[in-house]
Structure formats: structure tokens, C-alpha cells
Design an enzyme around this catalytic site. Structure first.
Site, PDB file in Angstrom:
ATOM      1  CB  ALA A 156    -108.061  82.897   6.476  1.00  0.00           C
ATOM      2  CB  SER A 214    -101.462  91.474  21.898  1.00  0.00           C
ATOM      3  OG  SER A 214    -102.475  92.081  22.663  1.00  0.00           O
ATOM      4  N   GLY A 249    -112.032  90.579  45.875  1.00  0.00           N
ATOM      5  CA  GLY A 249    -111.897  89.291  46.566  1.00  0.00           C
ATOM      6  C   GLY A 249    -112.906  88.281  46.039  1.00  0.00           C
ATOM      7  CD  GLU A 271    -112.528  82.707   4.243  1.00  0.00           C
ATOM      8  OE1 GLU A 271    -111.889  81.660   3.955  1.00  0.00           O
ATOM      9  OE2 GLU A 271    -112.989  83.483   3.395  1.00  0.00           O
ATOM     10  CB  ILE A 283    -109.859  95.493  44.285  1.00  0.00           C
ATOM     11  CG1 ILE A 283    -108.401  95.959  44.058  1.00  0.00           C
ATOM     12  CG2 ILE A 283    -110.597  96.454  45.224  1.00  0.00           C
ATOM     13  CD1 ILE A 283    -108.246  97.289  43.363  1.00  0.00           C
ATOM     14  CD  GLU A 308    -111.868  96.243  14.722  1.00  0.00           C
ATOM     15  OE1 GLU A 308    -111.086  97.089  14.279  1.00  0.00           O
ATOM     16  OE2 GLU A 308    -113.047  96.475  14.996  1.00  0.00           O
ATOM     17  CB  ILE A 348    -119.411  87.410  11.058  1.00  0.00           C
ATOM     18  CG1 ILE A 348    -118.421  86.698  10.134  1.00  0.00           C
ATOM     19  CG2 ILE A 348    -119.880  88.743  10.477  1.00  0.00           C
ATOM     20  CD1 ILE A 348    -117.046  87.340  10.019  1.00  0.00           C
TER      21      ILE A 348
HETATM   22  C1  LIG Z   1    -116.222  88.062  19.620  1.00  0.00           C
HETATM   23  C2  LIG Z   1    -115.487  88.142  18.326  1.00  0.00           C
HETATM   24  C3  LIG Z   1    -115.950  89.024  17.339  1.00  0.00           C
HETATM   25  C4  LIG Z   1    -115.311  89.075  16.093  1.00  0.00           C
HETATM   26  N1  LIG Z   1    -115.840  89.862  15.104  1.00  0.00           N
HETATM   27  C5  LIG Z   1    -115.332  89.769  13.844  1.00  0.00           C
HETATM   28  C6  LIG Z   1    -115.990  90.432  12.759  1.00  0.00           C
HETATM   29  O1  LIG Z   1    -117.004  91.122  12.931  1.00  0.00           O
HETATM   30  N2  LIG Z   1    -115.479  90.259  11.505  1.00  0.00           N
HETATM   31  C7  LIG Z   1    -114.363  89.509  11.260  1.00  0.00           C
HETATM   32  O2  LIG Z   1    -113.963  89.392  10.100  1.00  0.00           O
HETATM   33  N3  LIG Z   1    -113.713  88.880  12.291  1.00  0.00           N
HETATM   34  C8  LIG Z   1    -114.169  88.982  13.557  1.00  0.00           C
HETATM   35  N4  LIG Z   1    -113.546  88.317  14.595  1.00  0.00           N
HETATM   36  C9  LIG Z   1    -112.345  87.520  14.319  1.00  0.00           C
HETATM   37  C10 LIG Z   1    -111.062  88.099  14.907  1.00  0.00           C
HETATM   38  O3  LIG Z   1    -110.663  89.227  14.204  1.00  0.00           O
HETATM   39  C11 LIG Z   1    -110.024  86.944  14.885  1.00  0.00           C
HETATM   40  O4  LIG Z   1    -110.423  86.005  15.859  1.00  0.00           O
HETATM   41  C12 LIG Z   1    -108.622  87.423  15.152  1.00  0.00           C
HETATM   42  O5  LIG Z   1    -108.157  88.215  14.075  1.00  0.00           O
HETATM   43  C13 LIG Z   1    -107.639  86.259  15.374  1.00  0.00           C
HETATM   44  O6  LIG Z   1    -107.763  85.266  14.418  1.00  0.00           O
HETATM   45  P1  LIG Z   1    -107.888  83.735  14.903  1.00  0.00           P
HETATM   46  O7  LIG Z   1    -108.978  83.690  15.889  1.00  0.00           O
HETATM   47  O8  LIG Z   1    -108.014  82.865  13.703  1.00  0.00           O
HETATM   48  O9  LIG Z   1    -106.525  83.404  15.621  1.00  0.00           O
HETATM   49  P2  LIG Z   1    -105.183  82.865  14.958  1.00  0.00           P
HETATM   50  O10 LIG Z   1    -104.801  83.726  13.811  1.00  0.00           O
HETATM   51  O11 LIG Z   1    -105.314  81.395  14.720  1.00  0.00           O
HETATM   52  O12 LIG Z   1    -104.148  83.099  16.132  1.00  0.00           O
HETATM   53  C14 LIG Z   1    -103.914  82.169  17.193  1.00  0.00           C
HETATM   54  C15 LIG Z   1    -102.707  82.663  17.973  1.00  0.00           C
HETATM   55  O13 LIG Z   1    -101.542  82.683  17.142  1.00  0.00           O
HETATM   56  C16 LIG Z   1    -100.961  83.967  17.132  1.00  0.00           C
HETATM   57  N5  LIG Z   1    -100.374  84.265  15.829  1.00  0.00           N
HETATM   58  C17 LIG Z   1    -100.939  84.083  14.599  1.00  0.00           C
HETATM   59  N6  LIG Z   1    -100.105  84.519  13.646  1.00  0.00           N
HETATM   60  C18 LIG Z   1     -98.997  85.000  14.269  1.00  0.00           C
HETATM   61  C19 LIG Z   1     -97.767  85.572  13.830  1.00  0.00           C
HETATM   62  N7  LIG Z   1     -97.520  85.795  12.542  1.00  0.00           N
HETATM   63  N8  LIG Z   1     -96.863  85.916  14.761  1.00  0.00           N
HETATM   64  C20 LIG Z   1     -97.113  85.732  16.071  1.00  0.00           C
HETATM   65  N9  LIG Z   1     -98.234  85.187  16.549  1.00  0.00           N
HETATM   66  C21 LIG Z   1     -99.168  84.821  15.662  1.00  0.00           C
HETATM   67  C22 LIG Z   1    -102.126  84.903  17.450  1.00  0.00           C
HETATM   68  O14 LIG Z   1    -101.657  86.157  17.923  1.00  0.00           O
HETATM   69  C23 LIG Z   1    -102.882  84.100  18.483  1.00  0.00           C
HETATM   70  O15 LIG Z   1    -102.265  84.250  19.738  1.00  0.00           O
HETATM   71  C24 LIG Z   1    -114.143  88.282  15.864  1.00  0.00           C
HETATM   72  C25 LIG Z   1    -113.660  87.446  16.865  1.00  0.00           C
HETATM   73  C26 LIG Z   1    -114.325  87.354  18.068  1.00  0.00           C
HETATM   74  C27 LIG Z   1    -113.812  86.384  19.098  1.00  0.00           C
END
Ligand SMILES: Cc1cc2nc3c(=O)[nH]c(=O)nc-3n(C[C@H](O)[C@H](O)[C@H](O)COP(=O)(O)OP(=O)(O)OC[C@H]3O[C@@H](n4cnc5c(N)ncnc54)[C@H](O)[C@@H]3O)c2cc1C
Length: 380
Positions: free
Chosen positions: A130, A366, A339, A127, A337, A363, A157
Site C-alpha cells: 500500500a 508525480s 562533464g 506499507e 555542466i 509524499e 519510514i
Molecule cells: C526515502 C523515502 C522516505 C520515505 N518516507 C516515508 C515516511 O516517512 N512515511 C511513509 O509513510 N512513507 C514514506 N515513504 C514512502 C513513499 O511515500 C512511497 O514510496 C510513495 O508514496 C510511493 O509509493 P510506492 O513506493 O509503493 O510506489 P507505488 O504506489 O507502487 O507506485 C509505483 C509507480 O506506479 C505509479 N502509480 C501508482 N498508482 C497510480 C495511479 N493511480 N495512477 C498513475 N500512476 C500510478 C506511481 O506513480 C509510481 O510511478 C518514503 C519513501 C522513500 C523512498
């Protein structure tokens, strides 16, 4: 220990590779530029068993192993990472959640159509407020008599616009934190459910990504998927398996980028010789080939453990973390590679470079993979 693929696995790799080269390669840039997911590819993917790779034959699935699954996703990603992402989300998130935690009635109702490629599966966890902290979701499902009423919205999604069946997580008891989250399964087009904004993305553009909105969306009681309050815990189990798929996607993308770089390095001449004769280029090729093999081994090991019914939380996260990060490096080196030709759309390098970044984010980022691994190491 046997590192050799079986004859069946070699045949599977060849078959998916030939399919990807013939049916996908010629259209990759056209789909990317139009942000178009080719729905007419679904029956062809299904004919190869790729829409139900690991699901039981009784529902029309291919009943392949997790290692076979990796081979399929790798070969699709080598040619078009965006299509591989869609196939992985369909198989590894939506369909897997129903197969793992659905009742017999759910499986009979949804699996045959999903594995036949009649509909694409979507899976809604994230969300706007979230993401990494998915348990902080605000979408609610309130019990009203024989119905559940969903209110809220999901973001990012995969197949939010074009998916036919969706699994969605929602809060059913806000006093119980992550133990108050439940999963539901519903058809796209259920009154009260609608697709919101379609994202205009950096990469993976052929894979549809959008918001999904719920406004007084009434679902019958049997739409509850798994036990009430177990939705988030089940989600973590789905992600343990799903992350192996993203690791395989990363290996495939890295392989595609590496092969493009190798080919170009042999063709491109500067200073009177192919650039492949320069040690600076050779070392990039050698480092990438080595990293890809290491990532593939980590990925297959996680899949092998899954095939034996073992828990793979740590191994899946290690594979996903390592493979996605080496894929970023492989795509970066591929552009380097090439360029200046790596920066233009006549060569495949720039698209691998754009697509790859999703793999260190989707998912679980990192950072979150490191957190999962560290928790496992510390026994938390
Ligand atoms: C193309 C695409 C397809 C997707 N498909 C789906 C899907 O089908 N279903 C679904 O439910 N979701 C989907 N997602 C969502 C995806 O899983 C989330 O974008 C991802 O989990 C990160 O959440 P966020 O974008 O809110 O980033 P945030 O949680 O806001 O993170 C922002 C930054 O803060 C860092 N961070 C956050 N918490 C911590 C912590 N505790 N410690 C250290 N660093 C932290 C993160 O690593 C990141 O660098 C998709 C996303 C994209 C871009």
C-alpha cells in the site's frame, strides 16, 4: 501583493544558510557514504528553532509561518537535502500530525520533546502493498478492553530506526474502507514494536529509512490520535501541508545544484575560455534560474494560503509536482555542466543527482500529484 521578504525573513535565511554552511557542508559526503544521520546535530537544529518551526511557543516551538518554514527547509536542502528531508519529515509529518489532531494531553506529552530535538519524529503510512494506494493498508489496530493491539508492518519510514516518537496509521474497522483507518502515537521501544530492515538507498542516504514492525503491540486507549476512523482523512490534511515542505526542499536542492553549476561554469576552461561563455551552457543556467524562481513562487503561494488558514490541496500538489520535477532537471543539468567531473564524488553534482529523485516519489509520486490536481480541477 508584495513579493519582498520581510527583514525578519531575510535574517532567517541568512542564519539558516550560515548554519548549514558551517555545521553541515563539511560533513555532507561523510554522512552520505556512511548512511549516518548525525544525532549530535539535533540540539544545534533545535537551538535555531528548526525542530519545531511552526509549533506554538507554549510547547517550546518557534511559531513561525509556513512561508518561514519554506525558507528554513530550502536553506538546509541547498547544502544537504538528506538532512532537510529528515527535518521536513520530523516537522511536517509526525509533529504536525500531533499538533493538528492530538488532544491537549498528547501535545503536552510529545510536543516539548519533539521541538526540543530530544527525539526525532517518525510517521508511518506506507506499507509494502500500500504505497500510492495508502488506504489499502493492512496493519490493524484491534480494540481489546482498554487497549489497542497493533499488528502489521510499515515500509520506507523516515526515522524508522532512530525515531523516538511515531505516529502510525492502522485499520480499526475493515468494513469502512478509508473511513475505517485511525492514527496512533507511540514511543519507539514500546514492546511489540521494532525496526525492520534499514534501506540502502540511492540518495538521501544520511536520512534514516526503514521498515517498522508491529507484533501484538499493545497501546493504551489514549494512544488513539484524533477521532477513531478519521486517521486517513487527517493524513490527507497533514500531506497538504507536508507537500509544501517537499516543494521547498526541491527548490533548495535545485538552488544548490544551480549554484554549483554556475560556479563550475565560470571556473572550467575549454577551447581557451570559461565554459560559461558558451551559449549552450548559458541557456542551461538561464533556464534553471527561471524554473527555480517559478517553483519558489508556487511554493510560497501555497505556504501563504496555508498561513491564512485556507485549504491548499491543489496548490500544495502543484507546488510539489512542479518544484520536484524542475529540481530533477536542475540536478541533471548540474552533472552535465560538470562533464566527467559531474560523475565523480569530488564535486557536489553527483550527490544532488542521486538525492533529487526521491522528491518526485516521496509524499506522493508525480503521477499521484497530477491525479490530486485533476480531481480538484474536476471538482471530484
Ligand atoms: C526515502 C523515502 C522516505 C520515505 N518516507 C516515508 C515516511 O516517512 N512515511 C511513509 O509513510 N512513507 C514514506 N515513504 C514512502 C513513499 O511515500 C512511497 O514510496 C510513495 O508514496 C510511493 O509509493 P510506492 O513506493 O509503493 O510506489 P507505488 O504506489 O507502487 O507506485 C509505483 C509507480 O506506479 C505509479 N502509480 C501508482 N498508482 C497510480 C495511479 N493511480 N495512477 C498513475 N500512476 C500510478 C506511481 O506513480 C509510481 O510511478 C518514503 C519513501 C522513500 C523512498
Amino acid at each position: 501583493m508584495d513579493f519582498r521578504p520581510t527583514e525578519e525573513q531575510q535574517l532567517l535565511r541568512r542564519t539558516v544558510r550560515e548554519f548549514a554552511e558551517a555545521e553541515m557542508r563539511p560533513h555532507v559526503m561523510e554522512w552520505d557514504e556512511a548512511q549516518h544521520f548525525p544525532m549530535d546535530l539535533l540540539p544545534k537544529l533545535a537551538a535555531l528553532g528548526l525542530m519545531g518551526i511552526q509549533f506554538p511557543e507554549e510547547f517550546g516551538g518557534s511559531a513561525m509561518s509556513a512561508v518561514d518554514y519554506c525558507i528554513c527547509i530550502e536553506e538546509l536542502a541547498r547544502v544537504c537535502p538528506a538532512i532537510a528531508l529528515s527535518v521536513a519529515a520530523h516537522n511536517g509529518l509526525c509533529t504536525a500530525h500531533i499538533a493538528m489532531f492530538g488532544s491537549d494531553a498528547h501535545k503536552k506529552q510529545y510536543l516539548p520533546r519533539l521541538v526540543a530535538g530530544e527525539v526525532l519524529g517518525a510517521w508511518g503510512l506506507t506499507e509494502a502493498s500500500a504505497g500510492s494506494d495508502a488506504a489499502g493498508m493492512r496493519t490493524t489496530a484491534a480494540r481489546q478492553g482498554e487497549c489497542w493491539v497493533l499488528n502489521g508492518s510499515k515500509i520506507f519510514i523516515t526515522h524508522g530506526t532512530i525515531g523516538g516518537v511515531m505516529v502510525v496509521m492502522a485499520v480499526t474497522d475493515s468494513s469502512k474502507s478509508h473511513r475505517g483507518i485511525s492514527a496512533f502515537v507511540l514511543e519507539h521501544g514500546t514492546p511489540g514494536m521494532s525496526a525492520g530492515k534499514k534501506e540502502n538507498k540511492l540518495g538521501m542516504r544520511a536520512s534514516d529509512t526503514s521498515e517498522v514492525l508491529f507484533q501484538d503491540c499493545r497501546l493504551p486507549a489514549p494512544a488513539l490520535l484524533g477521532e477513531e476512523g478519521q486517521g486517513f482523512i487527517n493524513t490527507l490534511q497533514v500531506l497538504d501541508a507536508g507537500r509544501i515542505g517537499i516543494a521547498a526542499l526541491s527548490v533548495g536542492l535545485a538552488q544548490g545544484a544551480y549554484e554549483a553549476a554556475l560556479k563550475y561554469a565560470k571556473e572550467r576552461r575549454q577551447f581557451g575560455q570559461p565554459i560559461a561563455s558558451f551559449q549552450a551552457i548559458q541557456w542551461k543556467l538561464a533556464d534553471n534560474a527561471t524554473r527555480i524562481e517559478a517553483a519558489r513562487l508556487l511554493t510560497y503561494r501555497a505556504a501563504y494560503l496555508k498561513d491564512r488558514g485556507l485549504r491548499t490541496t491543489k496548490e500544495s500538489s502543484m507546488a510539489k509536482l512542479f518544484a520536484s520535477e524542475i529540481a530533477v532537471k536542475a540536478a541533471d543539468d548540474c552533472v552535465q555542466i560538470h562533464g566527467g567531473y559531474g560523475f565523480v564524488k569530488d564535486y557536489p553534482a553527483e550527490k544532488y543527482f542521486r538525492d533529487v529523485k526521491l522528491l518526485t516519489i516521496g509524499e506522493g509520486t508525480s503521477e499521484i500529484q497530477r491525479l490530486v490536481i485533476a480531481r480538484q480541477l474536476l471538482g471530484q
